[in-house]
Write a protein that holds these residues in place. Structure first.
Motif, PDB file in Angstrom:
ATOM      1  N   ALA A  54       0.834  -1.204   0.000  1.00 57.32           N
ATOM      2  CA  ALA A  54       0.000   0.000   0.000  1.00 57.32           C
ATOM      3  C   ALA A  54       0.870   1.256   0.000  1.00 57.32           C
ATOM      4  N   LEU A  55       1.942   1.248   0.793  1.00 58.17           N
ATOM      5  CA  LEU A  55       2.846   2.396   0.792  1.00 58.17           C
ATOM      6  C   LEU A  55       3.517   2.545  -0.561  1.00 58.17           C
ATOM      7  N   ALA A  56       3.924   1.436  -1.182  1.00 59.14           N
ATOM      8  CA  ALA A  56       4.564   1.501  -2.494  1.00 59.14           C
ATOM      9  C   ALA A  56       3.612   2.068  -3.544  1.00 59.14           C
ATOM     10  N   VAL A  57       2.325   1.707  -3.456  1.00 59.97           N
ATOM     11  CA  VAL A  57       1.336   2.271  -4.388  1.00 59.97           C
ATOM     12  C   VAL A  57       1.208   3.772  -4.163  1.00 59.97           C
ATOM     13  N   GLY A  58       1.203   4.189  -2.899  1.00 59.93           N
ATOM     14  CA  GLY A  58       1.161   5.613  -2.601  1.00 59.93           C
ATOM     15  C   GLY A  58       2.382   6.332  -3.152  1.00 59.93           C
ATOM     16  N   ASN A  59       3.551   5.726  -3.011  1.00 64.00           N
ATOM     17  CA  ASN A  59       4.763   6.310  -3.587  1.00 64.00           C
ATOM     18  C   ASN A  59       4.653   6.445  -5.104  1.00 64.00           C
ATOM     19  N   ARG A  60       4.019   5.440  -5.735  1.00 64.02           N
ATOM     20  CA  ARG A  60       3.850   5.507  -7.180  1.00 64.02           C
ATOM     21  C   ARG A  60       2.942   6.665  -7.575  1.00 64.02           C
ATOM     22  N   LEU A  97      11.640  17.803  -0.055  1.00 61.31           N
ATOM     23  CA  LEU A  97      12.228  18.512   1.076  1.00 61.31           C
ATOM     24  C   LEU A  97      12.203  17.567   2.268  1.00 61.31           C
ATOM     25  N   GLY A  98      13.367  17.299   2.836  1.00 63.13           N
ATOM     26  CA  GLY A  98      13.429  16.279   3.864  1.00 63.13           C
ATOM     27  C   GLY A  98      13.486  14.907   3.220  1.00 63.13           C
ATOM     28  N   GLU A  99      13.337  13.884   4.046  1.00 64.62           N
ATOM     29  CA  GLU A  99      13.410  12.509   3.563  1.00 64.62           C
ATOM     30  C   GLU A  99      12.014  11.983   3.228  1.00 64.62           C
ATOM     31  N   ARG A 100      11.833  11.588   1.982  1.00 61.45           N
ATOM     32  CA  ARG A 100      10.566  11.006   1.550  1.00 61.45           C
ATOM     33  C   ARG A 100      10.356   9.650   2.231  1.00 61.45           C
ATOM     34  N   GLN A 101       9.148   9.379   2.692  1.00 63.88           N
ATOM     35  CA  GLN A 101       8.882   8.084   3.322  1.00 63.88           C
ATOM     36  C   GLN A 101       8.650   7.022   2.263  1.00 63.88           C
ATOM     37  N   ILE A 102       9.523   6.018   2.255  1.00 65.29           N
ATOM     38  CA  ILE A 102       9.370   4.882   1.348  1.00 65.29           C
ATOM     39  C   ILE A 102       9.291   3.567   2.119  1.00 65.29           C
ATOM     40  N   GLU A 103       9.416   3.626   3.440  1.00 66.16           N
ATOM     41  CA  GLU A 103       9.255   2.453   4.283  1.00 66.16           C
ATOM     42  C   GLU A 103       8.433   2.839   5.505  1.00 66.16           C
ATOM     43  N   LEU A 104       7.610   1.913   5.966  1.00 64.68           N
ATOM     44  CA  LEU A 104       6.830   2.160   7.168  1.00 64.68           C
ATOM     45  C   LEU A 104       7.754   2.255   8.386  1.00 64.68           C
ATOM     46  N   LEU A 105       7.428   3.178   9.298  1.00 67.74           N
ATOM     47  CA  LEU A 105       8.137   3.215  10.572  1.00 67.74           C
ATOM     48  C   LEU A 105       7.696   2.002  11.391  1.00 67.74           C
ATOM     49  N   LEU A 106       8.640   1.226  11.850  1.00 63.26           N
ATOM     50  CA  LEU A 106       8.318   0.018  12.612  1.00 63.26           C
ATOM     51  C   LEU A 106       8.387   0.333  14.102  1.00 63.26           C
ATOM     52  N   ILE A 107       7.287   0.041  14.806  1.00 61.70           N
ATOM     53  CA  ILE A 107       7.138   0.399  16.208  1.00 61.70           C
ATOM     54  C   ILE A 107       7.094  -0.869  17.047  1.00 61.70           C
ATOM     55  N   PRO A 108       8.101  -1.135  17.863  1.00 61.28           N
ATOM     56  CA  PRO A 108       8.033  -2.310  18.733  1.00 61.28           C
ATOM     57  C   PRO A 108       6.834  -2.212  19.683  1.00 61.28           C
ATOM     58  N   ALA A 109       6.206  -3.349  19.957  1.00 60.71           N
ATOM     59  CA  ALA A 109       5.033  -3.340  20.827  1.00 60.71           C
ATOM     60  C   ALA A 109       5.399  -3.204  22.286  1.00 60.71           C
ATOM     61  N   THR A 110       6.653  -3.442  22.638  1.00 63.34           N
ATOM     62  CA  THR A 110       7.085  -3.327  24.036  1.00 63.34           C
ATOM     63  C   THR A 110       8.252  -2.380  24.147  1.00 63.34           C
TER      64      THR A 110
END
Length: 436
Positions: free
Chosen positions: A307-313, A423-436
Motif C-alpha cells: 500500500a505504501l509503495a502504491v502511494g509512492n507511485r 524537502l526532507g526525507e521522503r517516506q518509502i518504508e513504514l516506521l516500525l514500532i516495537p510493541a514493548t
C-alpha cells in the motif's frame, strides 16, 4: 552580500534574536530580488498594503520587521515600481524597519492624524502617477483579500480621482506569498527533517506504549513536543489508527479510519499522523505512517508495505505533472489519468505551503472533490514555489482478509527551474514500532 541560510540541522528553531536577523535579511532580499519582477508580472505600478492593529492583511505580516508582531494603529505600506526597482515606503505612525518613513504626523500640521495619514497616501500616489494601483481584494484567494471593508472605503475616498486606477492585487499578493528564496527552500528542507525526527520519537517505545497509548495521547504529545522545541504547530496534530477487523468508514467517496481516537493502540495497528510546524515565518505540512509490530514480527505485512509503495507511485505520477506554466487543475487531471491507467485507486489534494500551511497559489484537488478547484485550481504553477504533495491511495490488504487501508501520504516538494525535489526525507518504508 549573499545570505547564508540558517542550518536547521544545527538547531531548530534558531534563537529568537537570530531568527529575527535572518527574517529581516530575507525581507530585504525579497524586496530587492523578487518584488520588481512580481509587480511587472502582475502589471501593477503601485501596491498599497493596509492593516489596522489586530486586523491585519495576511500579506502585511510578511512585510513587517521581525520585531513587529502585529500592525501598529493603522499601518500603510506603499510599494512603488519604477525604473530603479521598488521604492518601499511606510505611511505609519511608527518607523517600519527598512521601509522609508513617508509621514510624520507631528510635523505636517494637517489636522487629525487619520486625515493627515490618508492625505500623505494621496500625495505619494499623485507624485508616483501609477497606471494601476493594486489593493488586496480577491474573490478567489482569502490570503489576497486582506483589505477590510472600512479600509477599502477610506482608500477610495482618500485617492479621489486616482481611485479609478484601483485594481485587485490578487496575482501580486499570491506571487509574493508563494515565491521562495533559495535560502528559504533550504530552510524548509531542514524543517521537514525536524518534523520527521519528532514523529519518529513519537512512534517509538519511549512515547508509544501498545495497549495504553491512544491516538489522542500521541496527538497531544506531538503538539507539546513541538511547542517545547519552539516550533509551534499551525494546526493540532492528527493521529489515527487502522486495524484488521475494523473496516474503514466510507465518507464522500473516500475511506476514513473507524478506530476511535481514544482507543489504545494495539499490536498490528497502522498508525498515521499529520503534523505541521512553524519556524522563521515558514510552515511545513507532512504525514507519516508506522506499523506496531506483533510479537514475533520483524516487519509489517506485505500488504501494508505494498500500500505504501502504491502511494509512492502516485506521488511519482503527480510530481511528473508538476510543471511550471500548468494550472493546478491541469496537474490534477493529468495525474489522475496516469493513475487510472495503472489501476491506482486514490485521491490527490496537494497545496502550496510556505508562509501559510495552506498557502497562496494553485490548488491541486481537494480530498472531497477530485473534479478540480474553481478559482484556486486555475492558478498557474510558478518556479521557486513549495508544495505539500498530499494524496492517498486505497489498497486491499490480503493479511487483513482483503480489508482496504487508506494510505495517506504528504511530503514537502520544491518546484524550481531544475524540476521537483523532495524537502526532507521522503517516506518509502513504514516506521516500525516495537510493541514493548
Amino acid at each position: 552580500m549573499p545570505l547564508v541560510a540558517p542550518d536547521p540541522t544545527r538547531t531548530v528553531p534558531l534563537p529568537l534574536r537570530e531568527q529575527a536577523d535572518v527574517r529581516d535579511r530575507w525581507l530585504t532580499q525579497r524586496l530587492l530580488d523578487l518584488l520588481p519582477d512580481l509587480m511587472d508580472r502582475a502589471g501593477i505600478d503601485l501596491w498599497l498594503v493596509v492593516g489596522r492593529e489586530y486586523n491585519e492583511d495576511p500579506v502585511l505580516a510578511t512585510l513587517l520587521p521581525a520585531t513587529w508582531l502585529s500592525a501598529r494603529r493603522r499601518t500603510i505600506l506603499v510599494l512603488h515600481r519604477s525604473d530603479d526597482g521598488v521604492t518601499a515606503a511606510a505611511v505609519s505612525r511608527y518607523p517600519v524597519g527598512q521601509f522609508l518613513p513617508a509621514w510624520s504626523p507631528e510635523d505636517d500640521g494637517r489636522g487629525r492624524t487619520e486625515d493627515s495619514q490618508w492625505a500623505e497616501v494621496r500625495r505619494f500616489v499623485e507624485q508616483a502617477a501609477p497606471r494601476r494601483i493594486g489593493v488586496d481584494v480577491s474573490a478567489d484567494s482569502a490570503l489576497a483579500d486582506g483589505l477590510s471593508h472600512t479600509e477599502h472605503q477610506q482608500v477610495t475616498e482618500a485617492l479621489g480621482p486616482w481611485a479609478d486606477r484601483l485594481v485587485s492585487a490578487e496575482d501580486l499578493a499570491v506571487g509574493w506569498l508563494e515565491t521562495r528564496l533559495p535560502e528559504e527552500i533550504a530552510t524548509m528542507d531542514g524543517l521537514n527533517r525536524r518534523v520527521v525526527e519528532v514523529v519518529e520519537e513519537a512512534f517509538s517505545p519511549a512515547v508509544l506504549t501498545a495497549g495504553v497509548s491512544t491516538a489522542t495521547d500521541l496527538a497531544w504529545w506531538l503538539r507539546q513536543r513541538l511547542a517545547d522545541l519552539g516550533c509551534e504547530p499551525w494546526f493540532h496534530p492528527v493521529v489515527d489508527l487502522q486495524r484488521a477487523g475494523v473496516p474503514p468508514l466510507r465518507r464522500q467517496g473516500t475511506l476514513l479510519p473507524a478506530v476511535g481516537y481514544d482507543e489504545p493502540v494495539q499490536p498490528g495497528d497502522l498508525v498515521h499522523c499529520d503534523v505541521g510546524l512553524g519556524s522563521l515565518g515558514l510552515k511545513t505540512d507532512s504525514q507519516r505512517n508506522g506499523y506496531v509490530l506483533r510479537p514475533g514480527e520483524t516487519d509489517a505485512p506485505a500488504g501494508l508495505r505494498r500500500a505504501l509503495a502504491v502511494g509512492n507511485r502516485l506521488q511519482d505520477l503527480t510530481t511528473a505533472e508538476l510543471v511550471a506554466g500548468r494550472t493546478g487543475n491541469e496537474v490534477l487531471a493529468a495525474a489522475r489519468r496516469a493513475a487510472a491507467a495503472e489501476g491506482i485507486d486514490g485521491d490527490i489534494y496537494s497545496h502550496p505551503v510556505g508562509v501559510h500551511g495552506h498557502g497562496a497559489g494553485p490548488a491541486i484537488g481537494r480530498w472531497d472533490d477530485q473534479r478540480g478547484v474553481p478559482g484556486a485550481g486555475d492558478r498557474v504553477l510558478c518556479p521557486d514555489t513549495v508544495y505539500a504533495l498530499e494524496l492517498c491511495v486505497r489498497v486491499p490488504v490480503p493479511e487483513w482478509g482483503g480489508q482496504p487501508v487508506r494510505m495517506a501520504l504528504e511530503e514537502g516538494v520544491a518546484l524550481t527551474g531544475e524540476g521537483v525535489r523532495y524537502l526532507g526525507e521522503r517516506q518509502i518504508e513504514l516506521l516500525l514500532i516495537p510493541a514493548t
